[in-house]
Design an enzyme around this catalytic site. Structure first.
Site, PDB file in Angstrom:
ATOM      1  N   CYS A   2     -84.276 -23.549   2.252  1.00  0.00           N
ATOM      2  CA  CYS A   2     -83.748 -23.390   1.012  1.00  0.00           C
ATOM      3  C   CYS A   2     -82.395 -22.532   1.048  1.00  0.00           C
ATOM      4  O   CYS A   2     -82.277 -21.784   2.114  1.00  0.00           O
ATOM      5  CB  CYS A   2     -84.653 -22.776   0.139  1.00  0.00           C
ATOM      6  SG  CYS A   2     -86.164 -23.667   0.052  1.00  0.00           S
ATOM      7  N   ARG A  27     -78.848 -26.298   3.601  1.00  0.00           N
ATOM      8  CA  ARG A  27     -80.348 -25.692   3.932  1.00  0.00           C
ATOM      9  C   ARG A  27     -81.347 -26.547   3.206  1.00  0.00           C
ATOM     10  O   ARG A  27     -82.518 -26.092   3.499  1.00  0.00           O
ATOM     11  CB  ARG A  27     -80.188 -24.251   3.301  1.00  0.00           C
ATOM     12  CG  ARG A  27     -79.074 -23.426   3.929  1.00  0.00           C
ATOM     13  CD  ARG A  27     -78.981 -22.121   3.370  1.00  0.00           C
ATOM     14  NE  ARG A  27     -80.094 -21.216   3.740  1.00  0.00           N
ATOM     15  CZ  ARG A  27     -80.346 -20.481   4.689  1.00  0.00           C
ATOM     16  NH1 ARG A  27     -79.319 -20.641   5.529  1.00  0.00           N
ATOM     17  NH2 ARG A  27     -81.404 -20.022   5.008  1.00  0.00           N
ATOM     18  N   TRP A  75     -85.734 -26.865   0.137  1.00  0.00           N
ATOM     19  CA  TRP A  75     -86.283 -27.760   0.793  1.00  0.00           C
ATOM     20  C   TRP A  75     -87.646 -27.608   0.891  1.00  0.00           C
ATOM     21  O   TRP A  75     -88.341 -26.552   1.349  1.00  0.00           O
ATOM     22  CB  TRP A  75     -85.728 -27.490   2.396  1.00  0.00           C
ATOM     23  CG  TRP A  75     -86.263 -28.263   3.425  1.00  0.00           C
ATOM     24  CD1 TRP A  75     -85.813 -29.684   3.853  1.00  0.00           C
ATOM     25  CD2 TRP A  75     -87.363 -28.132   4.337  1.00  0.00           C
ATOM     26  NE1 TRP A  75     -86.607 -30.111   4.733  1.00  0.00           N
ATOM     27  CE2 TRP A  75     -87.547 -29.535   5.277  1.00  0.00           C
ATOM     28  CE3 TRP A  75     -88.400 -27.315   4.356  1.00  0.00           C
ATOM     29  CZ2 TRP A  75     -88.642 -29.567   6.074  1.00  0.00           C
ATOM     30  CZ3 TRP A  75     -89.478 -27.524   5.298  1.00  0.00           C
ATOM     31  CH2 TRP A  75     -89.358 -28.666   6.193  1.00  0.00           C
ATOM     32  N   ASN A 101     -86.396 -18.050  -0.741  1.00  0.00           N
ATOM     33  CA  ASN A 101     -86.591 -18.906   0.464  1.00  0.00           C
ATOM     34  C   ASN A 101     -87.199 -18.198   1.639  1.00  0.00           C
ATOM     35  O   ASN A 101     -87.498 -17.149   1.853  1.00  0.00           O
ATOM     36  CB  ASN A 101     -84.908 -18.789   1.080  1.00  0.00           C
ATOM     37  CG  ASN A 101     -84.702 -19.179   2.442  1.00  0.00           C
ATOM     38  OD1 ASN A 101     -83.701 -18.725   3.022  1.00  0.00           O
ATOM     39  ND2 ASN A 101     -85.700 -20.109   3.059  1.00  0.00           N
ATOM     40  N   GLY A 102     -88.290 -19.068   2.013  1.00  0.00           N
ATOM     41  CA  GLY A 102     -89.380 -18.499   2.968  1.00  0.00           C
ATOM     42  C   GLY A 102     -90.749 -19.091   2.605  1.00  0.00           C
ATOM     43  O   GLY A 102     -91.074 -20.091   1.863  1.00  0.00           O
ATOM     44  N   GLU A 482     -81.106 -36.433  23.286  1.00  0.00           N
ATOM     45  CA  GLU A 482     -80.257 -36.160  22.250  1.00  0.00           C
ATOM     46  C   GLU A 482     -79.732 -37.383  21.660  1.00  0.00           C
ATOM     47  O   GLU A 482     -79.555 -37.417  20.363  1.00  0.00           O
ATOM     48  CB  GLU A 482     -78.824 -35.470  22.947  1.00  0.00           C
ATOM     49  CG  GLU A 482     -77.985 -35.064  22.056  1.00  0.00           C
ATOM     50  CD  GLU A 482     -78.305 -34.231  20.690  1.00  0.00           C
ATOM     51  OE1 GLU A 482     -79.675 -33.650  20.787  1.00  0.00           O
ATOM     52  OE2 GLU A 482     -77.457 -34.059  19.820  1.00  0.00           O
ATOM     53  N   LYS A 486     -80.223 -37.995  17.562  1.00  0.00           N
ATOM     54  CA  LYS A 486     -79.208 -38.349  16.693  1.00  0.00           C
ATOM     55  C   LYS A 486     -79.486 -39.668  15.651  1.00  0.00           C
ATOM     56  O   LYS A 486     -79.302 -39.650  14.614  1.00  0.00           O
ATOM     57  CB  LYS A 486     -77.801 -38.553  17.570  1.00  0.00           C
ATOM     58  CG  LYS A 486     -76.996 -37.435  17.751  1.00  0.00           C
ATOM     59  CD  LYS A 486     -76.493 -36.135  16.861  1.00  0.00           C
ATOM     60  CE  LYS A 486     -77.648 -35.355  16.503  1.00  0.00           C
ATOM     61  NZ  LYS A 486     -77.586 -34.088  17.235  1.00  0.00           N
ATOM     62  N   GLU A 489     -82.647 -39.310  13.550  1.00  0.00           N
ATOM     63  CA  GLU A 489     -82.375 -38.379  12.177  1.00  0.00           C
ATOM     64  C   GLU A 489     -81.520 -38.899  11.158  1.00  0.00           C
ATOM     65  O   GLU A 489     -81.606 -38.441   9.787  1.00  0.00           O
ATOM     66  CB  GLU A 489     -81.956 -36.840  12.588  1.00  0.00           C
ATOM     67  CG  GLU A 489     -80.754 -36.768  13.288  1.00  0.00           C
ATOM     68  CD  GLU A 489     -80.372 -35.179  13.647  1.00  0.00           C
ATOM     69  OE1 GLU A 489     -79.858 -34.834  14.551  1.00  0.00           O
ATOM     70  OE2 GLU A 489     -81.096 -34.115  12.569  1.00  0.00           O
ATOM     71  N   HIS A 505     -94.186 -46.036  33.556  1.00  0.00           N
ATOM     72  CA  HIS A 505     -95.218 -45.508  33.192  1.00  0.00           C
ATOM     73  C   HIS A 505     -95.883 -45.442  31.820  1.00  0.00           C
ATOM     74  O   HIS A 505     -96.736 -44.381  31.341  1.00  0.00           O
ATOM     75  CB  HIS A 505     -95.538 -43.785  33.634  1.00  0.00           C
ATOM     76  CG  HIS A 505     -95.047 -43.778  35.100  1.00  0.00           C
ATOM     77  ND1 HIS A 505     -95.846 -44.002  36.010  1.00  0.00           N
ATOM     78  CD2 HIS A 505     -93.658 -43.546  35.663  1.00  0.00           C
ATOM     79  CE1 HIS A 505     -95.187 -43.899  37.227  1.00  0.00           C
ATOM     80  NE2 HIS A 505     -94.121 -43.438  36.705  1.00  0.00           N
ATOM     81  N   LYS A 605     -80.469 -28.262   7.533  1.00  0.00           N
ATOM     82  CA  LYS A 605     -79.687 -27.896   8.810  1.00  0.00           C
ATOM     83  C   LYS A 605     -80.155 -26.726   9.509  1.00  0.00           C
ATOM     84  O   LYS A 605     -80.430 -26.438  10.673  1.00  0.00           O
ATOM     85  CB  LYS A 605     -78.541 -27.531   8.260  1.00  0.00           C
ATOM     86  CG  LYS A 605     -77.225 -27.030   9.235  1.00  0.00           C
ATOM     87  CD  LYS A 605     -76.402 -28.394   9.927  1.00  0.00           C
ATOM     88  CE  LYS A 605     -75.809 -28.055  10.963  1.00  0.00           C
ATOM     89  NZ  LYS A 605     -75.889 -28.745  11.920  1.00  0.00           N
TER      90      LYS A 605
END
Ligand code: M6R
Length: 610
Positions: A2, A27, A75, A101-102, A482, A486, A489, A505, A605
């Site tokens: 948030c 955020r 968020w 926020n939290g 990575e 990318k 997401e 495997h 983010k």
């Protein structure tokens, strides 16, 4: 996570303040709202969705000037992203409002107590409990009520609180969630991060953990929430420009940020190397410690973790040193004996990632020293570290990390050259050769970006696949992780990154004509092995997209499509080049599918909750 913004002052139109809130959407962006004192009453507008939608709802009142106001972009943690759960929250009399926020860990027991006192709740959030708790303790002073309330809270919280009974006062609290204060002329601000207030002021106070601030238009008073005593504060002037946090004509922040990579590499190389030597002015005071250090650990999350993983390969290949790496969410709970001669390298773009901060605190308790490799110099991580290397990438707004990744990689490579030299663990000739070859990076990165059109075409051909497997070996194994991250997401296509040697495997069972297999098969010591893996995937009808070095006919003949990167003498440069190819690839796949590239669903983010 948030984002919070708050204002007290001579008066600002809603439009300006909502503009600031937009810059906090990285955020969280599932719902948003504003509460303001208007004609001595509390005005509230909130909704699910993004700030732009809220702006439309408020189109008739965008010019409304407010002298006391709190805003929030969310968020979701507790409760789905709907209007009821959106912030700001208010008390039953509608004269008190709060943004948070939290996470409040003991909110259920507090809620029970408040319900017993007759309080009613209209949301599922932990945050609504705080506003009602403050209400229950509010007699004549908002400040005192907030202090009493936060003494009962367990968890992490950055708060902004206003009341129509005290219409010139904005209260802010910081405990384990970031919050800054912006100082203006006849006006003051609070915000979760600097970009929100950049168009208003550059004079900042970084509120410390465990502090509460009382703001009115002409003054700021800060106290310690435990002792309740007034404390002194430092005013910083931030150097970031508002333009740095804007798209500058690009369709997306992600695209702009990918294109910034060569310039950032140049900046890093010129800032951290001189006369054929790596030098970090910020590390001068710790050379004795670094020389004597016995163990090195890396802790980071997501993309930052991948950067650390690539750098581990680099260090171990070129020196007699080694290190241990883990994701911060695991690292923080491991029973590692870290002793006084240990160095923990914490990598983070934001410097606010909850797990990385927890890993740092855990390591500090055990006597380790902390080196942060971080993009945000005013962040909690940098403040809690013993030494820091700023990654100099400038504000990264796109949720998918791109320029921060290559900046982290380059800073880590340079640091490891410096570190190995300090410890006498690398030959001078090798050190010189590596440093010289790193200087070629910006022009190589430029070449890849110039070939973006080919990648766009290839991405179109691959957009129809429902799942992807990314394979790499050695230093490019983390590149595969990575690349998969990318893609998933921002395009929501299931994608897995795997060490190519591990394919047999298990994951090989997934390969058929519907599976796209991205193979990082650039020229290096494991090239032959990658070719065999391509053969194996192809034999099972997997559609191969190979990232190859220029002139590699063998690989291009095997692959369905290839993305060609320049052939480099120093193969340590390959992860940088592969990264840009995979970033562009993910970007164009997501664009083809019409996805929301800069703000993918469910993500934020900066992950400031565990
Ligand atoms: O701010 P940080 O670098 O600590 O963030 C870590 C991860 O949350 C971040 O890298 C995340 O994985 C990115 N969205 C990936 O693109």
């Amino acid at each position: 996570m948030c984002g919070i913004l708050g204002y007290v002052g001579k008066g600002r139109p809603f439009r300006d303040l909502l503009g600031g809130l937009t810059r906090l959407e990285y955020r969280g962006y599932d719902s948003c709202g504003i509460a303001a004192i208007k004609n001595d009453k509390l005005f509230l507008k909130k909704r699910s969705g993004k700030v732009n939608q809220l702006k439309k709802d408020l189109s008739k009142s965008l010019k409304t000037v407010s002298s006391l106001c709190i805003l929030h972009t969310r968020w979701a943690t507790h409760g789905k992203p709907n209007r009821a759960n959106a912030h700001p929250h208010i008390n039953r009399e509608s004269n008190l409002s709060l943004v948070h926020n939290g996470i409040i860990e003991n909110f259920l027991s507090l809620k029970k107590e408040l319900l017993a006192k007759g309080y009613k709740f209209s949301s599922e959030t932990d945050s609504e409990v705080i506003v009602n708790l403050i209400d229950s303790l509010y007699t004549s002073s908002l400040e005192e009520a907030v202090l009493k309330a936060i003494a009962k809270l367990k968890g992490s919280f950055a708060l902004g609180v206003i009341s129509s009974s005290e219409p010139n006062k904005l209260i802010a609290v910081r405990k384990s969630s970031p919050l800054i204060i912006g100082l203006g002329k006849n006006e003051n601000f609070i915000a979760s991060d600097v970009p929100a207030i950049l168009s208003f002021t550059k004079r900042i106070i970084y509120l410390k953990d465990g502090q509460m601030a009382m703001l009115n238009k002409g003054s700021v008073r800060i106290c310690d929430i435990k002792t309740k005593r007034k404390v002194a504060y430092k005013i910083d002037t931030v150097k970031i420009k508002l333009e740095d946090a804007q798209k500058k004509g690009y369709t997306h922040f992600m695209l702009k940020e990918m294109f910034e990579q060569p310039a950032i590499s140049t900046k890093i190389l010129s800032s951290y190397s001189k006369n054929q030597k790596v030098h970090f002015s910020g590390l001068k005071g710790c050379e004795t410690f670094l020389k004597q250090s016995k163990k090195v650990y890396i802790s980071a999350c997501g993309t930052a973790y991948h950067a650390g993983y690539v750098a581990k390969y680099f260090l171990e290949k070129h020196s007699s040193l080694n290190l241990e790496i883990d994701t911060s969410s695991e690292f923080r709970y491991r029973q590692i004996e870290m002793g006084k001669n240990s160095l923990l390298i914490a990598i983070s773009q934001s410097g606010e990632t909850a797990d990385t901060l927890a890993a740092v605190r855990q390591a500090k308790k055990q006597g380790a020293k902390i080196l942060s490799v971080c993009n945000v110099v005013g962040s909690s991580l940098v403040k809690e570290s013993d030494f820091a290397i700023p990654t100099l990438a400038g504000p990264e707004i796109g949720v998918a990390s791109t320029k921060a990744y290559s900046a982290q990689l380059l800073c880590l490579f340079l640091f490891f050259l410096y570190f190995a030299k300090l410890k006498g663990a690398i030959k001078n000739k090798e050190y010189q050769g590596l440093l010289k070859s790193l200087k070629k990076l910006p022009s190589l990165q430029r070449k890849i970006l110039a070939g973006g059109k080919d990648i766009r075409r290839i991405a179109k051909a691959f957009s129809k696949f429902g799942s992807f497997l990314f394979l790499g070996r050695g230093i490019n194994y983390p590149s595969a992780l990575e690349g998969a991250l990318k893609l998933k997401e921002i395009s929501y296509i299931p994608a897995e990154g795997y060490a190519a040697g591990e394919m047999k495997h298990g994951p090989i069972a997934l390969i058929d004509e519907y599976r796209a297999v991205v193979c990082i098969a650039v020229n290096d010591n494991l090239h032959e092995k990658m070719l065999s893996n391509i053969q194996e995937a192809k034999a099972r009808k997997g559609k191969i997209l190979a990232i190859i070095s220029k002139g590699d006919k063998q690989a291009s003949n095997l692959a369905y499509k290839s993305i060609v990167i320049p052939k480099v003498d120093n193969t340590d440069l390959n992860p940088f080049l592969a990264a840009i190819c995979l970033q562009l690839f993910a970007y164009y796949v997501a664009k083809n599918l019409g996805c929301e590239i800069d703000q993918p669903r469910n993500l934020a983010k900066s992950v400031t909750v565990e």
